[in-house]
Design an enzyme around this catalytic site. Structure first.
Site, PDB file in Angstrom:
ATOM      1  CE  LYS A   1      61.721  40.736  -5.452  1.00 16.82           C
ATOM      2  NZ  LYS A   1      61.331  40.308  -6.775  1.00 16.82           N
TER       3      LYS A   1
ATOM      4  CD  GLN B   1      61.985  37.845  -9.241  1.00 18.32           C
ATOM      5  OE1 GLN B   1      61.403  38.112  -8.195  1.00 18.32           O
ATOM      6  NE2 GLN B   1      62.788  38.700  -9.832  1.00 18.32           N
TER       7      GLN B   1
ATOM      8  CG  ASP C   1      55.422  41.983  -7.973  1.00 21.97           C
ATOM      9  OD1 ASP C   1      56.323  42.734  -7.580  1.00 21.97           O
ATOM     10  OD2 ASP C   1      55.619  40.871  -8.499  1.00 21.97           O
TER      11      ASP C   1
END
Ligand code: GUN
Length: 287
Positions: free
Chosen positions: A54, A98, A121
């Site tokens: 990322k 995460q 997200d």
């Protein structure tokens, strides 16, 4: 029939190129860089690889990014207070925590803490709710990435039968909502589904998001169906496996994604798109 391969690596690369061009224009207009903050808890090797990816993507398109790498013993309170501080940080447009998180952390409460306007997200209840109401704001990255793949092959979704295998909060459920919003008739298959093969065999689009290597056999697939494999499991030999029996299903399907190199890179590009969308919104630009 041998299916055409849906090359997520190539499609994602081209979309990253588009974003990089837009970022250059954005910066030359005197605006600050779009910014993504990633919180990584503990030392799960797979998560470390994903987070490095990322960060690399952000560098490639010209975003500002930061990673906060916290000890596996971090407390719920400390983790939440870091999110609150990122919520108030004007250099940060998107926040990603995460997953998976250690067992002592309540993941739902963590996601609830993220400002929905920075939830790139698309995991926050508010953003999932908007998707369910056909008013999407931040769309969950994996389902959005799959839709980008399906749009790439020019599918006319309206009236198609779609089967989503797996009903997780982050992938299966929002995937079903995306396909429903696009006009498909959606079957959501899960661990209690009876005769899953018969149901999947009706589908023009099959998305498997379970994490069980080899689950989807050629007998489950209608000839000519589009098959998207979101499952990814690392075997004892370190090789990555999808849910779909790729070699056999390839002979039945019209399009199929490989693992790796199918849905994974598209999830990452959806995150970049969402982060840029957040930056535009934070600076007062509407879509
Ligand atoms: N873990 C594996 N994939 C993802 C993702 O897309 N987002 C987050 N937050 N965690 C993940």
């Amino acid at each position: 029939m041998s299916a055409k391969i849906l090359d997520g690596n190539a499609i994602a690369k081209s979309l990253r190129g588009d974003i990089a061009v837009q970022v250059k224009q954005w910066v030359s207009a005197g605006r600050r860089l779009p910014g993504l903050a990633v919180i990584l808890v503990g030392n799960d090797p797979a998560s470390e690889v994903y987070v490095r990816g990322k960060r690399r993507d952000c560098d490639e398109v010209g975003f500002h990014s930061q990673v906060q790498h916290l000890s596996a013993n971090v407390t719920q309170q400390d983790l939440e207070s870091r999110i609150h501080s990122l919520n108030g940080d004007h250099s940060i447009d998107g926040i990603l925590v995460q997953t998976p998180l250690p067992d002592h952390i309540d993941e739902e409460r963590v996601i609830d803490c993220i400002d929905p306007d920075k939830d790139v997200d698309g995991f926050h209840a508010y953003n999932i709710g908007l998707l369910a109401l056909r008013r999407p704001n931040f769309r969950s990255c994996t389902p959005k990435g799959v839709m980008l793949l399906l749009e790439h092959i020019g599918l006319d979704f309206k009236g198609l039968d779609a089967a989503v295998i797996g009903a997780s909060n982050h992938v299966g459920r929002p995937m079903g909502l995306e396909l429903l919003m696009a006009g498909c008739t959606v079957t959501a298959a899960h661990r209690f589904t009876r005769d899953i093969a018969a149901k999947v065999r009706l589908a023009d689009i099959v998305v498997s998001a379970v994490g069980k290597p080899g689950l989807v056999s050629p007998e489950w697939i209608k000839p000519g169906a589009v098959v998207i494999d979101v499952g990814i499991t690392r075997g004892a030999n370190k090789k990555l496996y999808g849910d779909v029996q790729f070699d056999a299903v390839k002979e039945i399907a019209s399009w199929i994604t490989p693992v790796p190199g199918g849905a994974g890179p598209m999830t990452r590009v959806a995150l970049l798109q969402n982060t840029f969308q957040a930056a535009r919104a934070h600076l007062g630009f509407s879509e």
